[in-house]
Design an enzyme around this catalytic site. Structure first.
Site, PDB file in Angstrom:
ATOM      1  N   GLY A 143       3.138  14.025   3.921  1.00 16.92           N
ATOM      2  CA  GLY A 143       2.504  14.827   2.873  1.00 16.92           C
ATOM      3  C   GLY A 143       3.382  15.012   1.645  1.00 16.92           C
ATOM      4  O   GLY A 143       3.049  15.775   0.739  1.00 16.92           O
TER       5      GLY A 143
ATOM      6  N   ASP B 243     -10.068   3.376  -3.853  1.00 13.79           N
ATOM      7  CA  ASP B 243      -9.691   4.795  -3.874  1.00 13.79           C
ATOM      8  C   ASP B 243      -8.785   5.107  -5.057  1.00 13.79           C
ATOM      9  O   ASP B 243      -8.493   6.269  -5.317  1.00 13.79           O
ATOM     10  CB  ASP B 243      -9.007   5.204  -2.559  1.00 13.79           C
ATOM     11  CG  ASP B 243      -7.829   4.317  -2.213  1.00 13.79           C
ATOM     12  OD1 ASP B 243      -8.027   3.098  -2.083  1.00 13.79           O
ATOM     13  OD2 ASP B 243      -6.708   4.841  -2.093  1.00 13.79           O
TER      14      ASP B 243
ATOM     15  N   GLY C 211      -3.843  12.825   1.214  1.00 15.01           N
ATOM     16  CA  GLY C 211      -2.913  13.010   2.326  1.00 15.01           C
ATOM     17  C   GLY C 211      -1.656  13.756   1.917  1.00 15.01           C
ATOM     18  O   GLY C 211      -0.862  14.172   2.744  1.00 15.01           O
TER      19      GLY C 211
ATOM     20  N   ARG D 224      -0.116  16.834 -11.559  1.00 16.88           N
ATOM     21  CA  ARG D 224      -0.899  15.789 -12.218  1.00 16.88           C
ATOM     22  C   ARG D 224      -2.154  16.400 -12.829  1.00 16.88           C
ATOM     23  O   ARG D 224      -2.812  17.240 -12.219  1.00 16.88           O
ATOM     24  CB  ARG D 224      -1.269  14.731 -11.181  1.00 16.88           C
ATOM     25  CG  ARG D 224      -2.098  13.597 -11.731  1.00 16.88           C
ATOM     26  CD  ARG D 224      -1.998  12.358 -10.867  1.00 16.88           C
ATOM     27  NE  ARG D 224      -2.764  12.479  -9.629  1.00 16.88           N
ATOM     28  CZ  ARG D 224      -2.851  11.495  -8.724  1.00 16.88           C
ATOM     29  NH1 ARG D 224      -2.218  10.353  -8.919  1.00 16.88           N
ATOM     30  NH2 ARG D 224      -3.552  11.652  -7.635  1.00 16.88           N
TER      31      ARG D 224
ATOM     32  N   ARG E  18     -13.244   9.354  -7.177  1.00 18.03           N
ATOM     33  CA  ARG E  18     -13.019   7.907  -7.266  1.00 18.03           C
ATOM     34  C   ARG E  18     -14.226   7.171  -6.709  1.00 18.03           C
ATOM     35  O   ARG E  18     -15.090   7.782  -6.075  1.00 18.03           O
ATOM     36  CB  ARG E  18     -11.826   7.501  -6.378  1.00 18.03           C
ATOM     37  CG  ARG E  18     -10.692   8.434  -6.423  1.00 18.03           C
ATOM     38  CD  ARG E  18     -10.250   8.895  -5.039  1.00 18.03           C
ATOM     39  NE  ARG E  18      -9.333  10.027  -5.205  1.00 18.03           N
ATOM     40  CZ  ARG E  18      -8.032   9.904  -5.386  1.00 18.03           C
ATOM     41  NH1 ARG E  18      -7.486   8.738  -5.302  1.00 18.03           N
ATOM     42  NH2 ARG E  18      -7.284  10.963  -5.623  1.00 18.03           N
TER      43      ARG E  18
ATOM     44  N   LYS F 156       0.954  16.790  -6.449  1.00 13.11           N
ATOM     45  CA  LYS F 156       1.104  15.589  -5.633  1.00 13.11           C
ATOM     46  C   LYS F 156       2.444  15.681  -4.911  1.00 13.11           C
ATOM     47  O   LYS F 156       3.483  15.863  -5.550  1.00 13.11           O
ATOM     48  CB  LYS F 156       1.069  14.363  -6.555  1.00 13.11           C
ATOM     49  CG  LYS F 156       1.088  13.038  -5.819  1.00 13.11           C
ATOM     50  CD  LYS F 156       0.789  11.917  -6.793  1.00 13.11           C
ATOM     51  CE  LYS F 156       0.948  10.561  -6.153  1.00 13.11           C
ATOM     52  NZ  LYS F 156       0.674   9.475  -7.089  1.00 13.11           N
TER      53      LYS F 156
HETATM   54  P1  AMP Z   1      -1.853   5.557  -2.339  1.00  9.43           P
HETATM   55  O1  AMP Z   1      -1.185   4.293  -1.881  1.00  9.43           O
HETATM   56  O2  AMP Z   1      -0.939   6.511  -3.045  1.00  9.43           O
HETATM   57  O3  AMP Z   1      -3.128   5.324  -3.085  1.00  9.43           O
HETATM   58  O4  AMP Z   1      -2.239   6.327  -0.995  1.00  9.43           O
HETATM   59  C1  AMP Z   1      -3.154   5.832  -0.068  1.00  9.43           C
HETATM   60  C2  AMP Z   1      -3.429   6.889   0.973  1.00  9.43           C
HETATM   61  O5  AMP Z   1      -2.247   7.202   1.719  1.00  9.43           O
HETATM   62  C3  AMP Z   1      -3.939   8.202   0.409  1.00  9.43           C
HETATM   63  O6  AMP Z   1      -4.898   8.710   1.291  1.00  9.43           O
HETATM   64  C4  AMP Z   1      -2.692   9.051   0.379  1.00  9.43           C
HETATM   65  O7  AMP Z   1      -2.989  10.416   0.409  1.00  9.43           O
HETATM   66  C5  AMP Z   1      -1.977   8.601   1.648  1.00  9.43           C
HETATM   67  N1  AMP Z   1      -0.517   8.826   1.594  1.00  9.43           N
HETATM   68  C6  AMP Z   1       0.396   8.164   0.859  1.00  9.43           C
HETATM   69  N2  AMP Z   1       1.636   8.646   1.072  1.00  9.43           N
HETATM   70  C7  AMP Z   1       1.521   9.660   1.948  1.00  9.43           C
HETATM   71  C8  AMP Z   1       2.443  10.577   2.564  1.00  9.43           C
HETATM   72  N3  AMP Z   1       3.755  10.548   2.299  1.00  9.43           N
HETATM   73  N4  AMP Z   1       1.929  11.492   3.417  1.00  9.43           N
HETATM   74  C9  AMP Z   1       0.619  11.527   3.691  1.00  9.43           C
HETATM   75  N5  AMP Z   1      -0.304  10.705   3.153  1.00  9.43           N
HETATM   76  C10 AMP Z   1       0.132   9.775   2.291  1.00  9.43           C
HETATM   77 MG    MG Z   2      -4.272   6.629  -4.218  1.00  8.84          MG
END
Ligand code: AMP
Ligand code: MG
Length: 504
Positions: free
Chosen positions: A141, A267, A107, A191, A198, A128
């Site tokens: 994003g 994930d 995302g 990164r 995953r 990232k």
């Molecule tokens: P994470 O908690 O980092 O593993 O993220 C879980 C999901 O939320 C993943 O699909 C990320 O890409 C999405 N995500 C986290 N933060 C954001 C953000 N600021 N904008 C868009 N997607 C996000």
């Molecule tokens: Mg993640």
């Protein structure tokens, strides 16, 4: 995806005659289109290069000088697309805190491409915080700069501790707000990972009943990460087996240094067995098996001592996705999956015990070693002793350092007497043993209160001195250096960090 920033994407135009920044070869982008979304990063208004990881740059066979150029900074900010890059956001699903979400995906991360490093290993280069993607749901994003720096610090510390992990190649400040708390300054992390595939990537296709994609994905993972599995009678069983082995070893390594990942969703469970996704992760100070730092982990699902169980649970979810590949007969497939999964406990236990023996300076194996280690841990829990400091303080010849760490020294004394009896049956001399112990029991870990201080200097005062010094300390975690003695100390009572947040 529409680009509504009003800026035009630039394809990299390095001065003629200069070599391209990355020698990309993008195997994942050659998989079918339903594996990802193709899109460029979204440019940011005022990119500023904060950090380049020179050691990693060399490891990747890149030219450190070239990564420090203004053009490179634009690539690392997502304002320019490097030559040979085929930017994609990966599709994946995942169980978050036990609940299945059929579509997550990158995302806010964009895979620029893959490079083959100097050791011949293929590595992903990902931005990232590079802007919205079709998987962003309601997110912006973006990533906040604080969590980006945090990931840089902790992932590089993990690498120096010898723990498989994604790496951090660079950080850029965007000059814009970013992340879930949009008032905070934004950042982009470059990164580097063995893979971004995953358990959740397999779940994405399994949930859609897309058997063809599953097979392609499994074959891709075998070819890229487990080539020896191809020669086995059942390569998919061998794949499951290899992933279990890597994950069992990984989680044992976490426990041996007191690391708490904090968000072990499927994930965030890498198919290559690297630590990935440094969100609310933290190192435990005082030894307490039920320690939880993450502000969103209310039930303690991802508590320190629960991590092996969760790892096993995640691997069970992986096994489920492989069922159609394991055998055409469902019952046989299930039997194979269960038999393979049943190896986890033994492998994890063996890895943990081997590591514990090294921490205690034991070169040989004795049936009582597990009980010996456990009674030290029990005494530590009782005394609320600092995990890292206690192991480092153990000395085959002296109690001067370890004894004062226990409120009830009698408990330590009783344990130390048992330990010395056991050491007496060992073949090596004390000096060899001490050196071996010091090579596995770190002096320096990224202690939470230190991480917080360093981030505050960087974000609030634009002072990166403490960040740089902390990286210097963490780069050689096993080597005691007098000038950095303070970094080995646990937090003073008023600086204890009890909560971490899911910023990254
Ligand atoms: P994470 O908690 O980092 O593993 O993220 C879980 C999901 O939320 C993943 O699909 C990320 O890409 C999405 N995500 C986290 N933060 C954001 C953000 N600021 N904008 C868009 N997607 C996000
Ligand atoms: Mg993640």
């Amino acid at each position: 995806m529409a680009n509504d920033t009003g800026l035009t994407f630039l394809r990299e135009a390095l001065p003629s005659g200069s070599a391209p920044l990355f020698g990309f070869d993008n195997s994942y982008a050659r998989l079918p289109e339903r594996f990802y979304a193709r899109l460029d990063p979204t440019p940011v208004s005022a990119p500023r290069l904060i950090k380049i990881n020179e050691a990693l740059t060399r490891e990747l066979g890149l030219d450190p000088g070239m990564l420090a150029t203004p053009q490179a900074a634009e690539v690392l900010a997502g304002n320019r697309v490097a030559g040979g890059s085929e930017p994609i956001a990966l599709a994946y699903a995942g169980h978050q805190f036990g609940n299945f979400v059929p579509q997550l995906g990158d995302g806010r991360a964009i895979l620029l491409g893959e490079v083959v490093d100097r050791a011949g290993a293929r590595r992903d280069i990902q931005l990232k915080g590079a802007g919205p993607t079709p998987f962003s749901r309601r997110g912006d994003g973006r990533a906040a700069l604080g969590p980006v720096l945090r990931e840089y610090i902790v992932s590089e510390a993990m690498a120096a501790l010898g723990i498989p992990t994604t790496r951090s190649l660079a950080t850029v400040a965007t000059g814009e707000p970013g992340g879930r708390e949009t008032v905070l300054p934004g950042g982009v992390l470059t990164r580097v990972a063995a893979t971004h595939i995953r358990v959740g990537t397999f779940q994405f296709f399994a949930a859609r009943g897309d058997g063809e994609a599953l097979r392609l994905l499994a074959d891709h993972v075998v070819a890229r990460h487990y080539p020896d599995a191809r020669d086995e009678e059942n390569p998919y069983r061998a794949l499951f087996d290899r992933v279990i082995a890597r994950q069992a070893e990984l989680v044992a390594k976490w426990l041996l240094v007191g690391f708490i990942h904090g968000v072990m969703n499927t994930d965030n469970c890498s198919i290559a067995g690297e630590t990935i996704d440094y969100g609310p992760c933290a190192f435990m100070d005082t030894y307490k098996p039920d320690t939880v730092f993450s502000s969103i982990d209310h039930g303690g699902r991802y508590a320190y001592a629960n991590q092996p169980r969760i790892c096993h649970w995640n691997l069970a979810r992986f096994g489920e996705t492989l069922l159609p590949l394991l055998d055409d007969d469902t019952d046989k497939a299930l039997a194979i999956a269960n038999e393979t999964l049943a190896t986890f406990q033994g492998r994890y236990g063996a890895a943990l015990m081997a590591g514990m023996r090294r921490k205690l300076g034991l070169f040989t194996e004795d049936d009582g070693d597990g009980a010996l280690a456990q009674s030290l841990l029990d005494a530590m829990a009782e005394a609320q002793a600092d995990f890292t400091k206690t192991f480092r303080a153990l000395d085959p010849e002296s109690d001067d350092k370890a004894r004062p760490l226990f409120a009830e020294p009698a408990e330590y004394d009783a344990w130390a007497a048992r330990w010395r009896q056991r050491l007496a049956r060992e073949p090596h001399d004390a000096a060899t043993r001490r050196a071996a112990m010091q090579s596995v029991n770190p002096v320096y870990i990224p202690r939470n209160h230190r991480v917080e201080t360093v981030l505050a200097s960087a974000i609030e005062r634009d002072d990166y001195g403490p960040f740089e010094e902390f990286l210097t300390v963490l780069a050689r975690p096993f080597e005691e250096r007098a000038e950095f003695a303070d970094y080995a100390e646990p937090a003073p009572a008023d600086q204890c960090v009890y909560r971490t947040f899911c910023g990254t």
